[in-house]
Design a protein around this motif. Sequence first.
Motif, PDB file in Angstrom:
ATOM      1  N   LEU A   6     -46.816  46.361  11.777  1.00 15.99           N
ATOM      2  CA  LEU A   6     -47.016  47.651  12.440  1.00 15.99           C
ATOM      3  C   LEU A   6     -47.062  48.722  11.361  1.00 15.99           C
ATOM      4  CD1 LEU A   6     -46.992  49.160  15.275  1.00 15.99           C
ATOM      5  CD2 LEU A   6     -44.520  49.403  14.928  1.00 15.99           C
ATOM      6  N   VAL A   7     -47.988  49.662  11.471  1.00 16.98           N
ATOM      7  CA  VAL A   7     -48.112  50.735  10.486  1.00 16.98           C
ATOM      8  C   VAL A   7     -48.080  52.082  11.204  1.00 16.98           C
ATOM      9  CG1 VAL A   7     -49.561  51.760   8.676  1.00 16.98           C
ATOM     10  CG2 VAL A   7     -49.487  49.268   8.957  1.00 16.98           C
ATOM     11  N   ARG A   8     -47.327  52.998  10.651  1.00 13.97           N
ATOM     12  CA  ARG A   8     -47.286  54.374  11.130  1.00 13.97           C
ATOM     13  C   ARG A   8     -47.447  55.311   9.938  1.00 13.97           C
ATOM     14  NH1 ARG A   8     -48.181  52.134  15.044  1.00 13.97           N
ATOM     15  NH2 ARG A   8     -47.109  52.177  17.074  1.00 13.97           N
ATOM     16  N   ARG A   9     -47.874  56.539  10.222  1.00 13.70           N
ATOM     17  CA  ARG A   9     -48.096  57.528   9.163  1.00 13.70           C
ATOM     18  C   ARG A   9     -47.279  58.776   9.467  1.00 13.70           C
ATOM     19  NH1 ARG A   9     -52.682  55.406   6.453  1.00 13.70           N
ATOM     20  NH2 ARG A   9     -52.434  57.063   4.906  1.00 13.70           N
ATOM     21  N   LEU A  10     -46.778  59.404   8.407  1.00 15.79           N
ATOM     22  CA  LEU A  10     -46.094  60.677   8.511  1.00 15.79           C
ATOM     23  C   LEU A  10     -46.780  61.682   7.589  1.00 15.79           C
ATOM     24  CD1 LEU A  10     -42.276  59.801   8.347  1.00 15.79           C
ATOM     25  CD2 LEU A  10     -43.596  60.479  10.345  1.00 15.79           C
ATOM     26  N   PRO A  11     -46.799  62.945   7.963  1.00 14.03           N
ATOM     27  CA  PRO A  11     -47.265  63.963   7.027  1.00 14.03           C
ATOM     28  C   PRO A  11     -46.207  64.187   5.949  1.00 14.03           C
ATOM     29  CG  PRO A  11     -46.371  65.006   8.978  1.00 14.03           C
ATOM     30  CD  PRO A  11     -46.351  63.516   9.244  1.00 14.03           C
ATOM     31  N   GLY A  12     -46.630  64.730   4.814  1.00 10.00           N
ATOM     32  CA  GLY A  12     -45.660  65.206   3.849  1.00 10.00           C
ATOM     33  C   GLY A  12     -45.329  64.259   2.724  1.00 10.00           C
ATOM     34  N   SER A  13     -44.205  64.560   2.100  1.00  8.46           N
ATOM     35  CA  SER A  13     -43.821  64.001   0.808  1.00  8.46           C
ATOM     36  C   SER A  13     -43.194  62.624   0.907  1.00  8.46           C
ATOM     37  CB  SER A  13     -42.820  64.955   0.133  1.00  8.46           C
ATOM     38  OG  SER A  13     -41.570  64.903   0.816  1.00  8.46           O
ATOM     39  N   HIS A  14     -42.763  62.158  -0.257  1.00  4.68           N
ATOM     40  CA  HIS A  14     -42.092  60.870  -0.422  1.00  4.68           C
ATOM     41  C   HIS A  14     -40.723  60.839   0.252  1.00  4.68           C
ATOM     42  CE1 HIS A  14     -41.666  57.071  -2.580  1.00  4.68           C
ATOM     43  NE2 HIS A  14     -40.514  57.440  -3.098  1.00  4.68           N
ATOM     44  N   SER A  15     -40.202  61.993   0.670  1.00  5.53           N
ATOM     45  CA  SER A  15     -38.809  62.088   1.129  1.00  5.53           C
ATOM     46  C   SER A  15     -38.700  62.692   2.524  1.00  5.53           C
ATOM     47  CB  SER A  15     -37.998  62.933   0.136  1.00  5.53           C
ATOM     48  OG  SER A  15     -38.135  62.437  -1.176  1.00  5.53           O
ATOM     49  N   PRO A  16     -39.255  62.054   3.555  1.00  2.00           N
ATOM     50  CA  PRO A  16     -39.181  62.635   4.900  1.00  2.00           C
ATOM     51  C   PRO A  16     -37.766  62.690   5.457  1.00  2.00           C
ATOM     52  CG  PRO A  16     -40.088  60.421   4.992  1.00  2.00           C
ATOM     53  CD  PRO A  16     -40.011  60.795   3.538  1.00  2.00           C
ATOM     54  N   PHE A  17     -36.847  61.889   4.910  1.00  2.00           N
ATOM     55  CA  PHE A  17     -35.449  61.940   5.366  1.00  2.00           C
ATOM     56  C   PHE A  17     -34.808  63.279   5.020  1.00  2.00           C
ATOM     57  CE2 PHE A  17     -36.152  59.328   1.617  1.00  2.00           C
ATOM     58  CZ  PHE A  17     -35.508  60.045   0.627  1.00  2.00           C
ATOM     59  N   LEU A  18     -35.385  64.017   4.065  1.00  2.00           N
ATOM     60  CA  LEU A  18     -34.925  65.364   3.735  1.00  2.00           C
ATOM     61  C   LEU A  18     -35.865  66.435   4.272  1.00  2.00           C
ATOM     62  CD1 LEU A  18     -33.825  64.879   0.006  1.00  2.00           C
ATOM     63  CD2 LEU A  18     -32.385  64.845   2.046  1.00  2.00           C
ATOM     64  N   ALA A  19     -37.163  66.152   4.271  1.00  2.00           N
ATOM     65  CA  ALA A  19     -38.149  67.153   4.674  1.00  2.00           C
ATOM     66  C   ALA A  19     -38.257  67.302   6.189  1.00  2.00           C
ATOM     67  CB  ALA A  19     -39.520  66.796   4.099  1.00  2.00           C
ATOM     68  N   ARG A  20     -38.235  66.200   6.919  1.00  2.00           N
ATOM     69  CA  ARG A  20     -38.424  66.232   8.369  1.00  2.00           C
ATOM     70  C   ARG A  20     -37.678  65.060   9.013  1.00  2.00           C
ATOM     71  NH1 ARG A  20     -43.011  66.204   5.685  1.00  2.00           N
ATOM     72  NH2 ARG A  20     -43.550  68.245   6.501  1.00  2.00           N
ATOM     73  N   PRO A  21     -36.334  65.102   8.960  1.00  2.00           N
ATOM     74  CA  PRO A  21     -35.555  63.976   9.499  1.00  2.00           C
ATOM     75  C   PRO A  21     -35.798  63.720  10.987  1.00  2.00           C
ATOM     76  CG  PRO A  21     -34.131  65.835   8.944  1.00  2.00           C
ATOM     77  CD  PRO A  21     -35.461  66.130   8.366  1.00  2.00           C
ATOM     78  N   ALA A  22     -36.079  64.771  11.772  1.00  3.00           N
ATOM     79  CA  ALA A  22     -36.317  64.559  13.203  1.00  3.00           C
ATOM     80  C   ALA A  22     -37.608  63.771  13.424  1.00  3.00           C
ATOM     81  CB  ALA A  22     -36.374  65.889  13.936  1.00  3.00           C
ATOM     82  N   THR A  23     -38.641  64.084  12.653  1.00  3.57           N
ATOM     83  CA  THR A  23     -39.911  63.360  12.780  1.00  3.57           C
ATOM     84  C   THR A  23     -39.753  61.916  12.329  1.00  3.57           C
ATOM     85  OG1 THR A  23     -41.111  65.418  12.360  1.00  3.57           O
ATOM     86  CG2 THR A  23     -42.347  63.381  12.131  1.00  3.57           C
ATOM     87  N   LEU A  24     -38.999  61.721  11.246  1.00  5.07           N
ATOM     88  CA  LEU A  24     -38.745  60.353  10.794  1.00  5.07           C
ATOM     89  C   LEU A  24     -37.955  59.585  11.839  1.00  5.07           C
ATOM     90  CD1 LEU A  24     -38.784  58.077   8.738  1.00  5.07           C
ATOM     91  CD2 LEU A  24     -36.860  59.195   7.552  1.00  5.07           C
ATOM     92  N   ALA A  25     -36.972  60.224  12.459  1.00  7.76           N
ATOM     93  CA  ALA A  25     -36.196  59.560  13.513  1.00  7.76           C
ATOM     94  C   ALA A  25     -37.095  59.181  14.691  1.00  7.76           C
ATOM     95  CB  ALA A  25     -35.052  60.456  13.974  1.00  7.76           C
ATOM     96  N   ASP A  26     -38.020  60.072  15.064  1.00  5.44           N
ATOM     97  CA  ASP A  26     -38.977  59.741  16.132  1.00  5.44           C
ATOM     98  C   ASP A  26     -39.775  58.488  15.774  1.00  5.44           C
ATOM     99  OD1 ASP A  26     -38.262  62.001  17.598  1.00  5.44           O
ATOM    100  OD2 ASP A  26     -39.958  63.206  16.871  1.00  5.44           O
ATOM    101  N   THR A  27     -40.251  58.443  14.529  1.00  9.01           N
ATOM    102  CA  THR A  27     -41.072  57.316  14.087  1.00  9.01           C
ATOM    103  C   THR A  27     -40.259  56.034  14.043  1.00  9.01           C
ATOM    104  OG1 THR A  27     -42.422  58.841  12.784  1.00  9.01           O
ATOM    105  CG2 THR A  27     -42.604  56.500  12.254  1.00  9.01           C
ATOM    106  N   LEU A  28     -39.033  56.139  13.574  1.00  5.94           N
ATOM    107  CA  LEU A  28     -38.166  54.963  13.527  1.00  5.94           C
ATOM    108  C   LEU A  28     -37.894  54.438  14.934  1.00  5.94           C
ATOM    109  CD1 LEU A  28     -36.431  53.058  11.821  1.00  5.94           C
ATOM    110  CD2 LEU A  28     -34.573  54.726  12.006  1.00  5.94           C
TER     111      LEU A  28
END
Length: 238
Positions: free
Chosen positions: A199-221
Motif C-alpha cells: 500500500l502506498v500513500r503520499r503526504l505533502p511536505g518535508s522529510h519530517s511530517p511527525f514535526l511538520a504536520r502530526p495530525a495529517t500523519l496520524a490520519d494517514t497512519l
Amino acid sequence: MTARNLPVLVLVHGAWHGAWCWDHLIAELTGRGWPNPAVVDLPSATGDSDAGLYDDARAVRQHLARFDEPVVVLAHSYGGMPVTEAAADVPNVRQLVYLSAHMLDEGESLVSPIGGPWYPPENRSIAPPENPRELFYHDVPAEIADDAASRLRPQSARSFEEPLTRAAWKSIRSAYIVCDQDRVFPEGLADKLAPKADLVRRLPGSHSPFLARPATLADTLEDVVSQGPLATGSSKAG
C-alpha cells in the motif's frame, strides 16, 4: 478499527535522531484514543561509533518481543533498515509502515542505492548535517525545528554500511508513505522504493511530517492500519 482493537504501535526513528522526535505524533495519537505508542532509541545514534545496523536491529527485536499483542511498526528514514532486518522473525508483527524510509533488500546497505558513502571512508562517526533545518525541517514551525536540530546526535558509519541479511517486508504486509517535498532522499528514490510495499500513500511536505504536520500523519497512519491485515484478516501470502 475501534479503540478496543487498535494494535500496539512501535515507532523507530531515523539517523541522528532519537525517540524524542515522535513526541508530537504520540500526543496526537493518544488524543485520538490510541494506546500509548512504544518508542525505540537506536544505539547507532547515541554517539557510540561501534554500534551498527545489527546492534540497532537487535534493539528493535528485543523491543518488539516485549509485546504479546499484534504490533504495527512505523519506521522513519534510516529506521527502515533495522526494522527490515529485525521484524521478520517476530510473530506478533502484523504490519510495517515505512515513512520516507529505506525499504531495501538482502545484501543492500543504506549507502548502496547512492553508490557508496558520501563521507570520508575512514570516518567511524558522522556528524549531523550542517543544515538540518533546510534538509529535514524546512516546513516545520521555527521553534520546533530549532529544538529538533539542537538534539541531533552523531550517527555511526557502521549503521550505514552494514548490509541487510533479511527483508521483513517480503513476509509481512507493508505500507509506504512518500513525502513529496523530501529533501533528504535523492530525487525519485522514494518512488523507486515504494512499489515494494502493499500500500502506498503520499503526504505533502518535508522529510519530517511527525514535526511538520502530526495530525495529517496520524490520519494517514490510521488509514493504512485500517486497510492492513488486522482489519482485513489477510496475510502477506494470501
